[in-house]
Scaffold this motif. Structure first.
Motif, PDB file in Angstrom:
ATOM      1  N   LYS A   1      -9.287   4.634 -68.838  1.00 43.49           N
ATOM      2  CA  LYS A   1      -8.781   3.465 -68.121  1.00 43.49           C
ATOM      3  C   LYS A   1      -7.330   3.145 -68.472  1.00 43.49           C
ATOM      4  CE  LYS A   1      -9.903  -1.421 -67.323  1.00 43.49           C
ATOM      5  NZ  LYS A   1     -10.860  -2.520 -67.657  1.00 43.49           N
TER       6      LYS A   1
ATOM      7  N   THR B   1      -5.877   8.257 -59.304  1.00 46.16           N
ATOM      8  CA  THR B   1      -6.259   7.290 -60.341  1.00 46.16           C
ATOM      9  C   THR B   1      -7.723   7.450 -60.740  1.00 46.16           C
ATOM     10  OG1 THR B   1      -6.605   5.610 -58.602  1.00 46.16           O
ATOM     11  CG2 THR B   1      -4.522   5.541 -59.823  1.00 46.16           C
TER      12      THR B   1
ATOM     13  N   SER C   1      -8.755   8.333 -64.411  1.00 41.59           N
ATOM     14  CA  SER C   1      -9.752   7.476 -65.040  1.00 41.59           C
ATOM     15  C   SER C   1     -10.896   8.287 -65.624  1.00 41.59           C
ATOM     16  CB  SER C   1     -10.305   6.463 -64.032  1.00 41.59           C
ATOM     17  OG  SER C   1      -9.340   5.508 -63.676  1.00 41.59           O
TER      18      SER C   1
ATOM     19  N   ILE D   1      -9.486   0.658 -60.532  1.00 43.66           N
ATOM     20  CA  ILE D   1      -9.681   1.191 -61.882  1.00 43.66           C
ATOM     21  C   ILE D   1     -10.750   0.403 -62.635  1.00 43.66           C
ATOM     22  CG2 ILE D   1      -8.564   1.538 -64.122  1.00 43.66           C
ATOM     23  CD1 ILE D   1      -5.950   2.070 -62.528  1.00 43.66           C
TER      24      ILE D   1
ATOM     25  N   ALA E   1      -4.869   5.412 -66.716  1.00 44.42           N
ATOM     26  CA  ALA E   1      -4.828   5.140 -65.275  1.00 44.42           C
ATOM     27  C   ALA E   1      -3.982   3.903 -64.992  1.00 44.42           C
ATOM     28  CB  ALA E   1      -6.243   4.962 -64.733  1.00 44.42           C
TER      29      ALA E   1
END
Length: 236
Positions: free
Chosen positions: A76, A67, A71, A142, A79
């Motif tokens: 974002k 992730t 990212s 995240i 992810a």
């Protein structure tokens, strides 16, 4: 970016998503086995050996590495999409396991009902606790990753990788162990030992995965000609 590059970038995103989901599902299937590993000697935390943890924790840190990589390269939104897909895949796989467990084994079956149930019949509370912890931790990871990315203008990759993972792993460990104790799957006297052991183990793994994140980010930036902090915008 050319159409060929966009196609390649999308394929890489799909493969990363597949690795993420596989790691997540496998961690839920194997979590009932525990092991002890301690390279620092016979250290105990609240009376329990340090790093006395479930084998399910082994593939789980891979999900945070992936992730973070998504990212960094894809942004974002992408992810978060992978995290949501992981939730769906986890519940779907658990449903298949429960269905398989309900089907009676024939006399000639290499694995009988008792063995299958012992290995795969997962506690619904344990699965729910794991999924809630996962959901909180991944979204926290995240969000924090992009907070640090904005704050540092896309620089200091090591900082956002580790600082986002540290807090999110604590959230994950605290939530899952706490819920298991609340629902009496685990006794409360194991809470602090499992919390500290699990968190320290995950932090240790986070330090190890930082060079890998740098390596893969470097390869992808070079391949797609990305500047520091720049992301590939894939279609929804």
């Amino acid at each position: 970016m050319t159409q060929k590059d966009k196609k390649l970038a999308y394929q890489i995103y799909l493969y990363l998503g597949a690795l993420f989901i596989t790691s997540l599902v496998v961690s839920n299937l194997i979590f009932q086995k525990f092991f002890y590993w301690n390279p620092f000697g016979d250290i105990k935390v609240f009376g329990a050996p340090l790093f006395e943890v479930s084998v399910g924790i082994l593939p789980y840190p891979i999900t945070f590495l992936i992730t973070d990589l998504i990212s960094e390269i894809f942004g974002k939104k992408k992810a978060n999409q992978i995290v949501t897909a992981g939730i769906f895949a986890s519940f779907f796989s658990m449903g298949i396991v429960l269905l398989a467990n309900s089907a009676p084994a024939i006399p000639k079956s290499a694995i009988d009902d008792a063995t299958f149930t012992k290995v795969f019949a997962l506690s619904p509370i344990a699965v729910l606790a794991s999924m809630i912890a996962y959901l909180f931790a991944q979204y926290v990871d995240i969000a924090l990753y992009h907070f640090w990315k904005r704050l540092t203008n896309g620089r200091q990759l090591w900082l956002r990788n580790n600082f986002s993972t540290f807090l999110s792993q604590f959230v994950d460990t605290f939530t899952v162990v706490g819920l298991l104790c609340v629902f009496k799957v685990l006794p409360w006297d194991l809470f602090y030992g499992l919390l500290v052991s699990g968190f320290i183990f995950k932090v240790f793994i986070a330090f190890i995965d930082t060079p890998f994140l740098y390596f893969f980010v470097y390869l992808l930036r070079k391949r797609f000609g990305l500047d520091i902090g720049e992301e590939i915008k894939l279609e929804a």
